[in-house]
Design a protein around this motif. Sequence first.
Motif, PDB file in Angstrom:
ATOM      1  N   PHE A 191      25.918  25.152  -2.919  1.00 33.63           N
ATOM      2  CA  PHE A 191      26.364  26.535  -3.045  1.00 33.63           C
ATOM      3  C   PHE A 191      25.134  27.446  -3.012  1.00 33.63           C
ATOM      4  CE2 PHE A 191      29.920  24.185  -4.628  1.00 33.63           C
ATOM      5  CZ  PHE A 191      31.048  24.964  -4.411  1.00 33.63           C
ATOM      6  N   LYS A 192      24.168  27.104  -2.184  1.00 34.20           N
ATOM      7  CA  LYS A 192      22.918  27.857  -2.144  1.00 34.20           C
ATOM      8  C   LYS A 192      23.180  29.313  -1.756  1.00 34.20           C
ATOM      9  CE  LYS A 192      19.974  23.925  -0.938  1.00 34.20           C
ATOM     10  NZ  LYS A 192      19.054  23.350   0.089  1.00 34.20           N
ATOM     11  N   ASN A 193      22.580  30.209  -2.535  1.00 36.75           N
ATOM     12  CA  ASN A 193      22.663  31.655  -2.277  1.00 36.75           C
ATOM     13  C   ASN A 193      24.087  32.199  -2.349  1.00 36.75           C
ATOM     14  OD1 ASN A 193      19.809  31.796  -1.758  1.00 36.75           O
ATOM     15  ND2 ASN A 193      20.231  30.948   0.281  1.00 36.75           N
ATOM     16  N   LYS A 199      21.103  26.350  -6.129  1.00 40.59           N
ATOM     17  CA  LYS A 199      19.863  27.117  -6.085  1.00 40.59           C
ATOM     18  C   LYS A 199      20.042  28.455  -5.365  1.00 40.59           C
ATOM     19  CE  LYS A 199      16.597  23.255  -6.300  1.00 40.59           C
ATOM     20  NZ  LYS A 199      17.561  22.159  -6.401  1.00 40.59           N
ATOM     21  N   GLY A 200      19.430  29.479  -5.941  1.00 40.28           N
ATOM     22  CA  GLY A 200      19.424  30.791  -5.302  1.00 40.28           C
ATOM     23  C   GLY A 200      20.693  31.579  -5.476  1.00 40.28           C
ATOM     24  N   GLY A 201      21.658  31.035  -6.215  1.00 38.10           N
ATOM     25  CA  GLY A 201      22.927  31.706  -6.373  1.00 38.10           C
ATOM     26  C   GLY A 201      22.891  32.807  -7.414  1.00 38.10           C
ATOM     27  N   PHE A 202      23.866  33.689  -7.355  1.00 35.22           N
ATOM     28  CA  PHE A 202      24.032  34.757  -8.336  1.00 35.22           C
ATOM     29  C   PHE A 202      25.385  34.572  -9.002  1.00 35.22           C
ATOM     30  CE2 PHE A 202      26.056  38.749  -9.452  1.00 35.22           C
ATOM     31  CZ  PHE A 202      25.121  39.325 -10.299  1.00 35.22           C
ATOM     32  N   TYR A 203      25.393  34.506 -10.343  1.00 34.39           N
ATOM     33  CA  TYR A 203      26.620  34.295 -11.089  1.00 34.39           C
ATOM     34  C   TYR A 203      26.733  35.403 -12.122  1.00 34.39           C
ATOM     35  CZ  TYR A 203      25.340  29.919  -8.967  1.00 34.39           C
ATOM     36  OH  TYR A 203      24.919  28.991  -8.060  1.00 34.39           O
TER      37      TYR A 203
END
Length: 296
Positions: A248-250, A273-277
Amino acid sequence: MPQGADDCSKLFCKAAKLPNSPRCLFHAASAAREEYFAGLRPGADMNHRGTAFSVALLQSLSSATGPRVGNVNFEGASFRGPANFSKFTFEGQANFSGAHFRHGVSFREVRFEEAVNFDGATFLQNDQSNDRHYMYTLADNFAANFTLARFVKEVTFRRADFGVLCVTVPHIGKWVSTWIGFNEVVFGGAVIFDGSTIKATLRGRGATFKDKALFRSCEFHGPVEFNDAKFEWGLHLEASMFKTGGTFKNAKIYNGFHVEGAWAPYDWPVDLKGGFYEHRMLGFGDDLRGGGDYRR
């Protein structure tokens, strides 16, 4: 056609009958089929529940309606060859529950304007009762392709079975699995995959989910790829199994990321990695690992 078979019941067929014939589209006489096709117009409603479709029969039906249809019922239909609905617009409700796609189906660039039902459908690349060793153009090696499709309202895939076909590439000996494509798809309503078994690689790069995305109690046998996807009203993966991991990158996930009871093996984690939650992950465990930006 067997002698004396004046209706489908004598052929042990329970498919929906044509309005101008006591038989379904598959078993109808040629004259009845042609009369039925001649009466179809763009945007027409159709009921082909339980009907078997060869490639030629589906092409004839598509030619009669054009790429625009109304309410359609393909519940329990069997597509015996590759099924192509690419660039169609479904203006009414579309029911494919329990449908069986034996040789893959393309819904590429399709627009669904009303609710869509794929509950209990089966998606295969080739009839898996036969020889599993084939050679494919890998780009076409899909069981279901929804790339660039637009779903305006809810779509359901409850307890659907997305089959996998492992193939041997001649002279290379490499095993290749089929894939399910949701790249760049826009889901305007809720998306429900609860209880589905997805044996192929699931690709959803850049997909947009404008309502809830529910993948609860799913079994993912192949990798799951939702890189750069956007989930505006939460992502639910409760009690799902990622047997070969996922990425689920980015990805951007708003209004909750629910992974209670979800599981991935140590050697095949789910990469975040790189995700926004926007909110904290609920049920975040050691087996679902990542380094995203978590905000409450």
